[in-house]
Motif scaffolding. Structure first.
Motif, PDB file in Angstrom:
ATOM      1  N   PRO A  12       7.731   1.450   5.134  1.00 43.53           N
ATOM      2  CA  PRO A  12       7.593   0.020   5.468  1.00 43.53           C
ATOM      3  C   PRO A  12       7.338  -0.235   6.946  1.00 43.53           C
ATOM      4  O   PRO A  12       6.511  -1.085   7.294  1.00 43.53           O
ATOM      5  N   THR A  15       3.822   0.670   7.800  1.00 43.41           N
ATOM      6  CA  THR A  15       2.879  -0.282   7.221  1.00 43.41           C
ATOM      7  C   THR A  15       2.801  -1.547   8.061  1.00 43.41           C
ATOM      8  O   THR A  15       1.708  -2.059   8.350  1.00 43.41           O
ATOM      9  N   ARG A  16       3.961  -2.090   8.459  1.00 44.63           N
ATOM     10  CA  ARG A  16       3.963  -3.287   9.300  1.00 44.63           C
ATOM     11  C   ARG A  16       3.212  -3.047  10.602  1.00 44.63           C
ATOM     12  O   ARG A  16       2.407  -3.869  11.047  1.00 44.63           O
ATOM     13  N   THR A 121       7.878 -10.997   9.601  1.00 43.55           N
ATOM     14  CA  THR A 121       8.133  -9.751   8.883  1.00 43.55           C
ATOM     15  C   THR A 121       9.165  -8.877   9.578  1.00 43.55           C
ATOM     16  O   THR A 121       9.736  -7.982   8.949  1.00 43.55           O
ATOM     17  N   GLY A 126      12.480  -5.873   2.990  1.00 43.70           N
ATOM     18  CA  GLY A 126      11.327  -5.319   2.297  1.00 43.70           C
ATOM     19  C   GLY A 126      11.322  -5.555   0.803  1.00 43.70           C
ATOM     20  O   GLY A 126      10.258  -5.562   0.176  1.00 43.70           O
ATOM     21  N   ASP A 127      12.512  -5.745   0.198  1.00 41.81           N
ATOM     22  CA  ASP A 127      12.559  -5.961  -1.239  1.00 41.81           C
ATOM     23  C   ASP A 127      12.448  -7.434  -1.624  1.00 41.81           C
ATOM     24  O   ASP A 127      12.563  -7.787  -2.800  1.00 41.81           O
ATOM     25  N   ASP A 140       7.274  -5.252   0.799  1.00 41.11           N
ATOM     26  CA  ASP A 140       6.766  -3.970   1.271  1.00 41.11           C
ATOM     27  C   ASP A 140       5.463  -3.592   0.576  1.00 41.11           C
ATOM     28  O   ASP A 140       4.547  -3.045   1.202  1.00 41.11           O
TER      29      ASP A 140
END
Length: 262
Positions: A12, A15-16, A121, A126-127, A140
């Motif tokens: 995660p 990715t961000r 963010t 993330g969930d 995510d």
């Protein structure tokens, strides 16, 4: 190689960071465009560069917008599910893109999108579930799809303007893997090995499954050629003729399974 029974996982935090990094590369390219450049055509129907930029901003802004809405009760789709469902919402996406392009300065739009994305963010779990166009997704997972949008459309921007938009390595890797996994989901099997070095290897297409040694059916290409094939920017025949694509074996023709994003 990812198992067909288990979804690939993505870090995660990486990715961000990749979303922000790729958006900044787009902003750098957009900053040098004048009105003539903004009004230039693209390979996306009758969208101009202005609409393409608005769509890129909308792709990132959507994260903030969805986080401001109530969370859905249960997850309905995954990254691979998103990749195969976006085409059903093309008309709405087109209308929203045109409306945004008509009322915003392209550079300011991207700048605000980055600022709000980074702020929001950084604190969202993330969930957290988001009510996306294609169904409820984890945050995510949705961020992974933003990498795909940014990388694919950065390539569209390069094609339209002639100004090379650099690809963040992590964003490019993520987009490559997502679309490779989407192919494996669309054409399940183990008779063809698709290699996209250095980021992905998947098996697909029904038939005799390869277990050891050199596979009898192998497709290999580079990440950008794969992205163009997977999104319909390039046909199989065109890639065989002019792109770095090799296909060996009597089952290695993937034209019937492309594109995968739609």
């Amino acid at each position: 190689m990812p198992s067909r029974a288990r979804a690939r996982s993505y870090d995660p935090a990486k990715t961000r960071t990749a979303v922000i990094a790729q958006l900044r590369r787009v902003r750098e390219a957009v900053g040098g465009l004048d009105e003539t450049g903004l009004d230039a055509p693209t390979r996306l129907g009758d969208w101009t560069v202005r609409e393409l930029i608005a769509h890129l901003g909308m792709a990132v802004r959507s994260v903030v917008r969805l986080l401001e809405q109530p969370a859905p009760p249960a997850r309905q789709t995954t990254v691979t599910g998103w990749a195969t469902a976006t085409d059903a919402h093309a008309d709405r996406i087109d209308a929203d893109t045109r409306a945004l392009a008509a009322g915003a300065d392209p550079g300011e739009l991207l700048e605000r999108a980055e600022e709000r994305f980074a702020e929001t963010t950084s604190v969202a779990p993330g969930d957290r579930l988001l009510a996306t166009r294609v169904g409820a997704m984890r945050l995510d997972d949705y961020l992974v799809t933003r990498c795909v949008e940014l990388v694919v459309h950065a390539d569209d921007l390069t094609a339209a303007t002639g100004v090379p938009v650099a690809h963040d390595r992590q964003a490019l890797a993520t987009a490559t893997r997502v679309l490779a996994d989407a192919l494996a989901a669309k054409a399940p099997g183990g008779s063809v090995e698709v290699r996209i070095p250095p980021f992905a290897v998947v098996q697909c297409v029904e038939g005799p499954r390869h277990t050891r040694g050199t596979p009898p059916n192998v497709v290999e290409t580079d990440p950008l050629t794969w992205l163009r094939l997977a999104t319909g920017r390039l046909t199989w025949a065109e890639a065989l003729e002019s792109a770095p694509l090799t296909a060996s074996g009597d089952r290695a023709d993937l034209s019937a399974h492309l594109p995968v994003l739609g």
